[in-house]
Design an enzyme around this catalytic site. Structure first.
Site: not given
Ligand code: GLU
Length: 415
Positions: A105, A222
């Site tokens: 992340k 949402g």
């Molecule tokens: N941000 C999204 C999640 O929390 C997608 C992450 C991604 O596609 O790598 O799952």
């Protein structure tokens, strides 16, 4: 952004799972910490000529199953512990969906609403440039998350490609269609969540065409949840909200009218014909399905006892605290835990990576069909584990995901 420390919550959830699985202590110790994290400072030239320095993070939590994967958030109250928690949850999410990926992340402490388009572009490019040595299609693959979007992904991909002197579409996902994006990525998080709601409703004998649904948060997840619940199931959306307020209408809100209102005014609040409702009150409405689709820790030990929904579908990451979990369980609320419910986004991101690699792009119908197959399977694996271990849906999701990552670590000889 949150009251409790989200990473401590993520660690507590893992400790609970280690107890249920009787997890190897070495595996447990490795999984309690991120494998690697980067803290960088991004200097950005502002429109008035001054320079502002934005703190930026990338956490690569665990890559036993493949390159780390996860979004980048732009938020004024971002913290390293939030990013760590979200990176841990991405690890479990990818494992649960059986994707050949680990979890990661990223985050930048900034207020994107106060940045001009040019400033946002310079910040996005600064992030991609600064993190270029640490990311890549085989290493760590970012994506959109809170307050980041396909345009930001296009700028970042372009900057990374310039650093490498070649087109590197596979460096991140959630790109616009014409620069290596996948059909069906836009609404994938919501569509995946609705598939899990459909399966849960089937088990509970709930007729979704008569269901009343409340949704907290009106960003990408949402809005599409509202639109698809209405178009696919014929459900009634009785309440929606965003960071500035919410609206309630007992006979139903038209999701597209609410979106147009938000685009015109900056919020769904004040939607003509609907009654105002506070974000907190929305969570306690007498509805069949409650969908938190915004930020962490909105359902807590304080308000969980007043949640009346039969299904709590967590499209947001981390909306429910461990104290709330116990109360919801005692009250018989069927919780579809976050890293199951919102896994549709990363699942289609994985499809995007596959298509980028193959240089061959799929029809939207193929994306939908493959997404449905994986989400349905994951839901039933979790339900089956909940029954087998006699635990909650969240504990079951942890059990399935953590044992998958543990197996990969053991086979690789890490423990
Ligand atoms: N941000 C999204 C999640 O929390 C997608 C992450 C991604 O596609 O790598 O799952």
């Amino acid at each position: 952004m949150t009251s409790g420390n989200p990473f401590e919550i993520a660690q507590r959830q893992l400790d609970d799972c280690a107890r249920i699985l009787d997890l190897d202590p070495g595996v447990h110790a490795i999984l309690r910490q991120p494998m690697r994290e980067m803290h960088l400072a991004l200097p950005v030239r502002m429109d008035d000529g001054s320079v502002q320095v934005f703190p930026a993070y990338r956490v690569q939590y665990n890559d036993a199953k493949g390159p780390t994967k996860g979004g980048i958030r732009f938020h004024p109250e971002e913290t390293i512990d939030t990013v760590r928690a979200l990176a841990a949850w991405m690890t479990w999410k990818c494992a649960l969906l059986d994707l050949p990926l680990g979890g990661g992340k990223g985050g930048v402490i900034c207020n994107p609403k106060s940045l001009s388009r040019n400033e946002l572009e310079r910040l996005s490019r600064a992030y991609a440039r600064a993190f270029a040595p640490f990311i890549g299609p085989d290493v760590d693959v970012p994506a959109p998350d809170v307050y980041t979007n396909p345009q930001i992904m296009a700028w970042m991909m372009d900057e990374y490609s310039k650093v490498l002197h070649k087109n590197a579409f596979g460096v991140l996902t959630g790109k616009p269609l014409c620069v290596g994006g996948s059909a069906g990525r836009g609404d994938a998080t919501a569509r995946g969540g609705l598939i899990t709601i459909r399966e849960a409703a089937g088990i509970l004998g709930l007729d979704l065409s008569r269901a009343r649904i409340a949704i907290q948060g009106y960003g990408n997840a949402g809005y599409y949840a509202a639109a698809l619940a209405r178009s696919e199931f014929g459900s009634t959306i009785v309440a929606v909200s965003d960071s500035r307020g919410g609206v309630y209408h007992p006979t139903g809100i038209d999701p597209d009218v609410a979106l147009a209102h938000k685009q015109a005014t900056g919020s769904v609040a004040g939607l003509p014909g609907a009654q105002p409702i506070a974000n907190g009150d929305l969570l306690e409405l007498d509805v069949d399905v409650l969908i938190p689709a915004a930020l962490e820790q909105v359902i807590t030990g304080e308000n969980a006892g007043r949640v009346k929904a039969r299904i709590l579908a967590e499209l947001a990451n981390g909306p429910t605290t461990p104290e709330a979990d116990e109360i919801l369980d005692a009250n018989g609320v069927h919780v579809i835990p976050d890293f199951l419910c919102n896994a549709g986004g990363v699942t289609v991101s994985y499809f995007e990576m596959v298509q980028n690699n193959a240089m061959f792009y799929w029809e939207e119908s193929e994306v939908h069909q493959r997404l449905d197959q994986r989400m349905t399977l994951a839901y039933h694996r979790v339900l089956e584990a909940a029954q087998r271990y006699g635990v909650t849906m969240r504990q079951a999701a942890y059990a399935v995901a953590v044992s998958t990552v543990a197996e990969a670590m053991q086979l690789r000889g890490w423990v």
